[in-house]
Design a protein around this motif. Structure first.
Motif, PDB file in Angstrom:
ATOM      1  N   GLY A  66       9.418  -2.267  -8.177  1.00 30.34           N
ATOM      2  CA  GLY A  66       9.880  -2.501  -6.695  1.00 30.34           C
ATOM      3  C   GLY A  66      11.351  -2.211  -6.088  1.00 30.34           C
ATOM      4  O   GLY A  66      11.035  -1.929  -4.519  1.00 30.34           O
ATOM      5  N   ARG A  67      12.406  -1.881  -7.293  1.00 34.66           N
ATOM      6  CA  ARG A  67      13.349  -2.087  -6.829  1.00 34.66           C
ATOM      7  C   ARG A  67      14.373  -1.139  -6.719  1.00 34.66           C
ATOM      8  O   ARG A  67      15.217   0.105  -6.321  1.00 34.66           O
ATOM      9  CB  ARG A  67      14.219  -3.063  -8.021  1.00 34.66           C
ATOM     10  CG  ARG A  67      13.815  -4.044  -7.629  1.00 34.66           C
ATOM     11  CD  ARG A  67      14.769  -5.140  -9.361  1.00 34.66           C
ATOM     12  NE  ARG A  67      14.684  -6.311  -9.098  1.00 34.66           N
ATOM     13  CZ  ARG A  67      15.791  -6.901  -9.330  1.00 34.66           C
ATOM     14  NH1 ARG A  67      17.067  -6.501  -8.757  1.00 34.66           N
ATOM     15  NH2 ARG A  67      16.233  -8.518  -8.713  1.00 34.66           N
ATOM     16  N   MET A  68      12.658   0.071  -6.851  1.00 33.29           N
ATOM     17  CA  MET A  68      13.514   1.958  -7.058  1.00 33.29           C
ATOM     18  C   MET A  68      12.234   2.106  -5.780  1.00 33.29           C
ATOM     19  O   MET A  68      13.006   3.604  -5.610  1.00 33.29           O
ATOM     20  CB  MET A  68      13.339   1.966  -8.653  1.00 33.29           C
ATOM     21  CG  MET A  68      13.872   1.984  -9.906  1.00 33.29           C
ATOM     22  SD  MET A  68      13.553   2.640 -10.779  1.00 33.29           S
ATOM     23  CE  MET A  68      14.457   1.334 -11.910  1.00 33.29           C
ATOM     24  N   LEU A  69      11.256   2.101  -5.695  1.00 34.28           N
ATOM     25  CA  LEU A  69      10.182   2.945  -4.926  1.00 34.28           C
ATOM     26  C   LEU A  69      10.032   2.199  -3.772  1.00 34.28           C
ATOM     27  O   LEU A  69      10.727   0.930  -3.429  1.00 34.28           O
ATOM     28  CB  LEU A  69       8.970   2.966  -5.441  1.00 34.28           C
ATOM     29  CG  LEU A  69       9.381   3.604  -7.532  1.00 34.28           C
ATOM     30  CD1 LEU A  69       7.744   3.347  -7.582  1.00 34.28           C
ATOM     31  CD2 LEU A  69       9.271   5.338  -7.232  1.00 34.28           C
ATOM     32  N   HIS A  70       9.341   2.958  -2.716  1.00 30.85           N
ATOM     33  CA  HIS A  70       8.997   2.743  -1.526  1.00 30.85           C
ATOM     34  C   HIS A  70       7.812   2.571  -1.317  1.00 30.85           C
ATOM     35  O   HIS A  70       7.479   1.430   0.469  1.00 30.85           O
ATOM     36  CB  HIS A  70       9.397   3.296  -0.436  1.00 30.85           C
ATOM     37  CG  HIS A  70      11.200   4.108  -0.446  1.00 30.85           C
ATOM     38  ND1 HIS A  70      11.455   4.963  -1.195  1.00 30.85           N
ATOM     39  CD2 HIS A  70      12.025   3.847   0.355  1.00 30.85           C
ATOM     40  CE1 HIS A  70      13.393   5.257  -1.230  1.00 30.85           C
ATOM     41  NE2 HIS A  70      13.718   4.456  -0.602  1.00 30.85           N
ATOM     42  N   GLY A  71       7.047   2.290  -1.618  1.00 25.78           N
ATOM     43  CA  GLY A  71       5.927   2.278  -1.643  1.00 25.78           C
ATOM     44  C   GLY A  71       4.246   2.670  -3.887  1.00 25.78           C
ATOM     45  O   GLY A  71       5.115   3.416  -3.470  1.00 25.78           O
ATOM     46  N   ALA A  72       3.051   2.540  -3.525  1.00 24.58           N
ATOM     47  CA  ALA A  72       2.489   2.977  -4.729  1.00 24.58           C
ATOM     48  C   ALA A  72       0.885   2.332  -4.350  1.00 24.58           C
ATOM     49  O   ALA A  72       0.655   1.967  -3.451  1.00 24.58           O
ATOM     50  CB  ALA A  72       2.828   1.033  -5.962  1.00 24.58           C
ATOM     51  N   VAL A  73       0.951   3.431  -4.791  1.00 29.29           N
ATOM     52  CA  VAL A  73      -1.183   3.950  -4.738  1.00 29.29           C
ATOM     53  C   VAL A  73      -0.865   3.326  -6.169  1.00 29.29           C
ATOM     54  O   VAL A  73      -0.891   4.016  -6.799  1.00 29.29           O
ATOM     55  CB  VAL A  73      -1.259   5.361  -4.329  1.00 29.29           C
ATOM     56  CG1 VAL A  73      -2.558   5.361  -4.296  1.00 29.29           C
ATOM     57  CG2 VAL A  73      -0.127   5.495  -2.577  1.00 29.29           C
ATOM     58  N   ILE A  74      -2.647   2.766  -6.424  1.00 28.49           N
ATOM     59  CA  ILE A  74      -2.712   2.077  -7.628  1.00 28.49           C
ATOM     60  C   ILE A  74      -3.915   2.704  -7.719  1.00 28.49           C
ATOM     61  O   ILE A  74      -4.648   1.994  -6.293  1.00 28.49           O
ATOM     62  CB  ILE A  74      -2.252   0.904  -7.917  1.00 28.49           C
ATOM     63  CG1 ILE A  74      -0.665   0.747  -8.063  1.00 28.49           C
ATOM     64  CG2 ILE A  74      -3.026  -0.188  -9.355  1.00 28.49           C
ATOM     65  CD1 ILE A  74      -0.311  -0.756  -8.180  1.00 28.49           C
ATOM     66  N   ARG A  75      -4.275   3.066  -9.064  1.00 27.53           N
ATOM     67  CA  ARG A  75      -5.961   3.256  -9.543  1.00 27.53           C
ATOM     68  C   ARG A  75      -5.902   2.662 -10.652  1.00 27.53           C
ATOM     69  O   ARG A  75      -5.692   3.097 -11.962  1.00 27.53           O
ATOM     70  CB  ARG A  75      -6.116   5.145  -9.405  1.00 27.53           C
ATOM     71  CG  ARG A  75      -7.710   5.309  -9.903  1.00 27.53           C
ATOM     72  CD  ARG A  75      -7.659   6.796  -9.743  1.00 27.53           C
ATOM     73  NE  ARG A  75      -9.625   7.119  -9.841  1.00 27.53           N
ATOM     74  CZ  ARG A  75     -10.261   7.754  -8.912  1.00 27.53           C
ATOM     75  NH1 ARG A  75      -9.724   6.908  -7.114  1.00 27.53           N
ATOM     76  NH2 ARG A  75     -11.478   8.240  -9.588  1.00 27.53           N
ATOM     77  N   THR A  76      -7.456   1.901 -11.233  1.00 28.13           N
ATOM     78  CA  THR A  76      -6.999   1.166 -12.344  1.00 28.13           C
ATOM     79  C   THR A  76      -8.485   0.562 -12.676  1.00 28.13           C
ATOM     80  O   THR A  76      -9.173   0.384 -11.563  1.00 28.13           O
ATOM     81  CB  THR A  76      -5.970   0.313 -12.212  1.00 28.13           C
ATOM     82  OG1 THR A  76      -5.219  -0.154 -13.941  1.00 28.13           O
ATOM     83  CG2 THR A  76      -5.706  -1.012 -11.037  1.00 28.13           C
ATOM     84  N   PHE A  77      -8.796  -0.621 -13.041  1.00 26.43           N
ATOM     85  CA  PHE A  77      -9.796  -0.882 -13.887  1.00 26.43           C
ATOM     86  C   PHE A  77      -9.964  -2.392 -12.690  1.00 26.43           C
ATOM     87  O   PHE A  77     -10.488  -2.743 -11.955  1.00 26.43           O
ATOM     88  CB  PHE A  77     -10.055  -1.544 -15.422  1.00 26.43           C
ATOM     89  CG  PHE A  77      -9.929  -0.138 -15.891  1.00 26.43           C
ATOM     90  CD1 PHE A  77     -10.886   0.833 -16.303  1.00 26.43           C
ATOM     91  CD2 PHE A  77      -8.648   0.859 -16.491  1.00 26.43           C
ATOM     92  CE1 PHE A  77     -11.094   1.985 -16.832  1.00 26.43           C
ATOM     93  CE2 PHE A  77      -8.967   1.344 -17.546  1.00 26.43           C
ATOM     94  CZ  PHE A  77      -9.773   2.322 -17.717  1.00 26.43           C
ATOM     95  N   ALA A  78      -9.317  -3.526 -13.307  1.00 27.69           N
ATOM     96  CA  ALA A  78      -8.960  -5.383 -12.858  1.00 27.69           C
ATOM     97  C   ALA A  78      -8.082  -4.809 -11.669  1.00 27.69           C
ATOM     98  O   ALA A  78      -7.150  -4.662 -11.504  1.00 27.69           O
ATOM     99  CB  ALA A  78      -8.120  -5.779 -13.662  1.00 27.69           C
ATOM    100  N   GLN A  79      -9.097  -5.763 -10.151  1.00 31.80           N
ATOM    101  CA  GLN A  79      -8.719  -5.726  -9.254  1.00 31.80           C
ATOM    102  C   GLN A  79      -7.507  -6.761  -9.384  1.00 31.80           C
ATOM    103  O   GLN A  79      -6.378  -6.257  -8.343  1.00 31.80           O
ATOM    104  CB  GLN A  79      -9.805  -6.746  -8.002  1.00 31.80           C
ATOM    105  CG  GLN A  79      -9.111  -6.768  -6.536  1.00 31.80           C
ATOM    106  CD  GLN A  79      -8.722  -5.951  -5.901  1.00 31.80           C
ATOM    107  OE1 GLN A  79      -9.919  -5.034  -6.221  1.00 31.80           O
ATOM    108  NE2 GLN A  79      -8.388  -5.821  -4.868  1.00 31.80           N
ATOM    109  N   ALA A  80      -7.530  -7.213  -9.952  1.00 28.90           N
ATOM    110  CA  ALA A  80      -6.181  -8.323 -10.165  1.00 28.90           C
ATOM    111  C   ALA A  80      -5.195  -7.927 -10.528  1.00 28.90           C
ATOM    112  O   ALA A  80      -3.824  -8.183  -9.702  1.00 28.90           O
ATOM    113  CB  ALA A  80      -7.090  -9.602 -11.198  1.00 28.90           C
TER     114      ALA A  80
END
Length: 298
Positions: A92-106
């Protein structure tokens, strides 16, 4: 700060704005346009394999003026057990946004909480919001407003796709029918939370009667490979095929979020007969996801 983590928490107004603006993104793709991500770097953090999601987000972020940075979760410290919140606070200190594809919604929700940057759920075991928004966009391109229409989901009714459909139906005012064996029907708690006009049944034929769209997904989702034999045995019979299509409206659409396994959740003739719609869905991932990112940052 806005995120897209679930269709349950996305307002109807926001959904309609994304769908409306996606029309312009598609029409104006080759024309000069504003670039809301100019000078920004967005991470794609993927724990699961992907074709359409990865390519559409990489191309979309580039076309919005940003730089996509693909990070396989197994190649960063996250894959060695670093807590999600620590990875989130670093990125979060380096990037402007994130797209995440993973297993747990949490995990997606925790990343959004600690990163301080816009975060998109690009698929979890619980939901697939970007895909369902794209499917609704595609339906409306071909048939007009989805309000008041009948969408029938056939197959594993407890996986991420039907869950996102459940939340969309409640927000956008269409009837959703889920045809699935009892072992693969959505949890009562989700149906109660969502509200809306949702029918869950094991009667496949009744669910297809008069439908405006028949929809299916793979029987063995990523992460469920060990259950493959049992799933295929239980879900046999819950297939979209020519016989079932005759129960729907004469101009009913058939959709599949891909990859497709002919002979299992859909037969070859039905898939090829509706390939134009199915691959229009795939293309539309790009336009709708550009609209989602634009909605998050503007």
């Amino acid at each position: 700060m806005k995120h897209l983590l679930s269709l349950e928490t996305m307002s109807r107004d926001a959904m309609e704005a994304v769908l409306r603006d996606a029309v312009a993104f598609k029409q104006q793709r080759r024309a000069p346009s504003t670039q809301p991500l100019k000078g920004q770097t967005w991470a794609l953090i993927f724990s699961k394999s992907s074709t359409r999601t990865r390519v559409s987000f990489e191309v979309g972020i580039h076309e919005l003026g940003g730089r996509p940075l693909f990070l396989n979760a197994n190649d960063i410290q996250l894959g060695r057990g670093e807590p999600i919140k620590d990875t989130a606070r670093v990125l979060g200190r380096m990037l402007h946004g994130a797209v995440i594809r993973t297993f747990a919604q949490a995990d997606v929700e925790e990343f959004a909480q600690y990163s301080g940057i816009p975060t998109i759920n690009a698929l979890t075991d619980d939901e697939h919001p970007c895909q369902v928004l794209t499917d609704i966009f595609t339906f409306q391109e071909k048939r007009g407003p989805i309000q008041g229409r009948v969408v029938t989901f056939v197959g594993d009714g407890a996986c991420n796709m039907p869950v996102s459909w459940i939340f969309a139906a409640a927000k956008l005012g269409f009837e959703l029918r889920i045809a699935a064996p009892k072992e693969f029907q959505p949890a009562e708690a989700i149906l109660k939370r969502a509200g809306g006009n949702v029918v869950v049944t094991a009667d496949l034929q009744a669910a297809a009667d008069g439908a405006d769209m028949l929809y299916t997904d793979v029987w063995v989702s990523m992460g469920k490979e060990a259950e493959a034999a049992d799933r295929i045995r239980t879900l046999q019979g819950y297939q979209i095929n020519q016989s079932l299509l005759h129960r729907a409206k004469p101009n009913a659409l058939v959709m599949h979020c891909l990859p497709a396994y002919r002979g299992k959740e859909i037969d070859e003739a039905t898939f090829e007969g509706h390939a134009d719609t199915i691959f229009q869905q795939a293309e539309n991932r790009l336009h709708v996801q550009k609209s989602i990112v634009n909605w998050l940052v503007t």
